[in-house]
Motif scaffolding. Structure first.
Motif, mmCIF file in Angstrom:
data_model
loop_
_atom_site.group_PDB
_atom_site.id
_atom_site.type_symbol
_atom_site.label_atom_id
_atom_site.label_comp_id
_atom_site.label_asym_id
_atom_site.label_seq_id
_atom_site.Cartn_x
_atom_site.Cartn_y
_atom_site.Cartn_z
ATOM 1 N N ALA A 288 9.299 7.884 1.457
ATOM 2 C CA ALA A 288 8.687 6.511 0.711
ATOM 3 C C ALA A 288 10.036 5.692 0.418
ATOM 4 C CB ALA A 288 7.749 6.548 -0.309
ATOM 5 N N ARG A 298 6.741 4.587 5.553
ATOM 6 C CA ARG A 298 7.172 4.631 4.243
ATOM 7 C C ARG A 298 5.914 4.160 3.383
ATOM 8 N NH1 ARG A 298 11.645 0.604 2.427
ATOM 9 N NH2 ARG A 298 11.446 1.783 0.405
ATOM 10 N N ALA A 302 4.312 6.476 0.769
ATOM 11 C CA ALA A 302 3.932 6.191 -0.602
ATOM 12 C C ALA A 302 2.555 6.232 -1.050
ATOM 13 C CB ALA A 302 4.372 4.534 -0.584
ATOM 14 N N VAL A 316 5.774 2.030 -6.165
ATOM 15 C CA VAL A 316 5.162 1.995 -4.867
ATOM 16 C C VAL A 316 4.949 0.350 -4.387
ATOM 17 C CG1 VAL A 316 2.789 1.956 -3.700
ATOM 18 C CG2 VAL A 316 3.942 4.008 -4.874
ATOM 19 N N ILE A 319 7.241 -1.200 -1.971
ATOM 20 C CA ILE A 319 7.329 -0.639 -0.421
ATOM 21 C C ILE A 319 5.965 -1.107 0.064
ATOM 22 C CG2 ILE A 319 6.772 1.662 0.582
ATOM 23 C CD1 ILE A 319 8.340 2.991 -1.882
ATOM 24 N N TYR A 320 4.989 -1.498 -0.624
ATOM 25 C CA TYR A 320 3.683 -1.875 -0.029
ATOM 26 C C TYR A 320 3.976 -3.438 0.375
ATOM 27 C CZ TYR A 320 0.457 1.847 -0.846
ATOM 28 O OH TYR A 320 -0.324 2.948 -0.556
#
Length: 575
Positions: A288, A298, A302, A316, A319-320
């Motif tokens: 991630a 990723r 995550a 997270v 990344i989202y």
């Protein structure tokens, strides 16, 4: 009062299971301690202990302090736990438990407690300050639980690794997870003792491949096999790296189960996505956090790391945000779409949406994706900003009990309280008497507020309704009672008549945990709690959870006790 004397004095509580009697004995004795007898709680910053006396060495060796020789003194990170965390702990108990941390499922709350304890720089369990094998086991357990950075930070301070296979292995595994192959191989090359251990042979196979020496890799692989090495995934991946064609019965696929298999998966450029569901927490977190990996991969990693606790919702979120991009899909479309990309898009709408109505809808859709109570807890932390925005703007909420529970679990008690104030019994989805009693219990326990009246209500609900509803209420009452919350005289009579299924923990282990808690041996209490959790995984029973909660509470680990309790209450509120 001694433990045995107090247990005999329980009298009217004899109808409870023997394990709960031990639990309540430990809690009550702990509460009777004078302030001077208590050790720092988890909220207390680490305080240095007394300066240890020097150890006498031979005339040829410089005198050193005990602290410089203690292999547990290096921290993985600042945890706030005290430097005497392991005081009075049995090294044998710690060893036996850490040896079981091998990828078995564990509830996120217990995993978080274990990560915090193992990352703490403190004196080792009694008599184990110089135990290289146990020090290596500590780091490997921390890595297995998802804290690769902490494991590597501890090993950065380790010395004489060449003389300890356990310490060398710990450092190599942490380096492999984080993609530092050169460091892992250099550590293996320097090892002097234990070079023929199964792991070291496997690592030398990999390092020979990295160095472009296939012949040496093949010889070492054969040596590992001849020594009885059994690891189907490693054998298949290493053979493929040496040019062997995959068999039809065993097609080549990624493996993320341990650091070496992950390293081979990277080297073979296999797609790790199909293996993410079984990825070790630290490996999921490493993928991630890999800026070079595809955004979709990723996001999937995550999602896995979030659910195991290896990554927080705060970690997270960016990344989202990267994978969600400028999605134009509606909340309804995203709610119906499986996978991390849709989850990411919903989390971005909930956190960043300019429209409070849309933020609330996205947050609701996000928590409704949960497939288990543990999913619900993880997704609640992502959805919390959207819930808060909707409540502040007085946007319509179609399921206030659900979102109040999510807000409470995420620690936003103001938002949870605002929602709870507007819920009328039986007027909204899931707003029956038991549902509201469970919500109130979650809010009280999460907020560290007195929960005696809430406990009385749970006990009342334990005597009415159908069998399943009674069982849920009784289990919840047991968990809250383990926190030492008071029970009224009338409710106590009813509580003693409950018959929650017995704990699965052996009586000897339960007694040892209770004695550790009464003795304020925090480290050993944590380790024994972890042992119970490893035995049962995600299916931890209410009685065993109550045993853990009571033990943690009795030895002063109140925040940890409440985290395990809230997790248990959510499993009952969102079964």
């Amino acid at each position: 009062m001694t433990l045995s004397a107090f247990t005999r004095s329980l009298g009217g509580l004899a109808t409870l299971s023997p394990l709960l009697a031990l639990l309540l004995a430990g809690t009550a004795i702990a509460q009777d301690q004078t302030p001077t007898a208590q050790i720092p709680t988890i909220q207390t910053p680490m305080t240095p202990g007394p300066t240890p006396a020097p150890i006498r060495q031979s005339d040829q060796v410089q005198t050193q302090s005990l602290s410089s020789l203690d292999l547990w003194s290096a921290p993985g990170r600042e945890t706030g736990l005290p430097g005497d965390l392991w005081r009075g702990s049995s090294a044998g108990v710690v060893r036996a438990t850490l040896d079981q941390v091998d990828g078995r499922p564990l509830t996120p709350a217990l995993a978080a407690i274990a990560r915090r304890a193992l990352a703490t720089g403190a004196n080792a369990p009694d008599g184990a300050g110089g135990d290289q094998a146990l020090a290596g086991l500590r780091v490997r357990a921390l890595l297995a639980l998802g804290d690769a950075g902490g494991a590597r930070a501890i090993q950065a301070h380790a010395s004489a690794l060449e003389a300890s296979e356990a310490q060398s292995r710990a450092k190599s595994e942490a380096a492999l997870v984080l993609g530092h192959d050169d460091e892992a191989c250099a550590t293996a090359q320097a090892l002097q003792d234990g070079r023929d251990a199964p792991f070291e042979l496997k690592l030398r196979v990999y390092c020979s491949l990295v160095a472009g020496q296939p012949a040496a890799a093949q010889v070492t692989l054969d040596l590992w096999r001849q020594g009885g090495g059994k690891d189907a995934s490693f054998d298949r991946l290493a053979s493929a790296a040496l040019g062997a064609p995959p068999s039809k019965k065993s097609p080549l696929r990624a493996s993320l189960s341990d650091p070496l298999n992950y390293a081979l998966t990277r080297r073979l450029k296999l797609d790790p996505a199909p293996a993410l569901d079984e990825a070790a927490p630290s490996i999921a977190a490493a993928i991630a956090n890999d800026a070079d990996a595809a955004p979709a991969l990723r996001a999937e990693a995550a999602a896995r790391a979030l659910r195991t606790g290896a990554l927080s919702a705060k970690s997270v979120a960016p990344i989202y945000a990267q994978v969600a991009g400028a999605s134009t899909a509606t909340v309804a479309d995203l709610a119906a779409k499986p996978g991390a990309e849709a989850e990411a898009a919903l989390s971005v709408l909930a956190a960043q949406g300019a429209d409070p109505n849309l933020a609330g809808q996205a947050a609701s859709a996000l928590v409704k994706r949960a497939k288990s109570p543990y999913d619900f807890i993880a997704l609640s932390r992502l959805a919390a900003p959207g819930i808060a925005q909707a409540v502040r703007a007085h946007a319509p909420i179609d399921d206030p009990v659900l979102l109040a529970t999510a807000a409470a679990v995420a620690g936003d008690l103001d938002t949870a309280g605002a929602l709870r104030a507007g819920i009328e019994q039986d007027k909204a989805p899931g707003s029956g008497p038991l549902d509201l009693a469970l919500l109130d219990a979650i809010m009280a326990v999460e907020g560290g507020k007195p929960a005696g009246p809430v406990l009385d209500r749970l006990i009342e609900r334990g005597g009415v309704g159908d069998a399943k509803a009674r069982a849920r209420a009784q289990a919840a009452a047991l968990i809250v009672a383990a926190l030492g919350e008071p029970i009224s005289d009338e409710a106590r009579a009813q509580f003693t008549a409950f018959d929650t299924p017995a704990a699965k923990t052996a009586a000897e282990r339960a007694l040892t945990l209770a004695r550790a808690a009464v003795g304020h041996r925090q480290g050993e209490t944590i380790i024994l709690s972890l042992s119970v959790g490893l035995q049962q995984g995600l299916a931890l029973t209410a009685a065993d959870r109550a045993l853990i909660v009571g033990g943690l509470h009795a030895c002063g680990l109140n925040g940890e006790a409440r985290a395990v309790a809230v997790e248990g209450l959510v499993t009952l509120a969102r079964p």
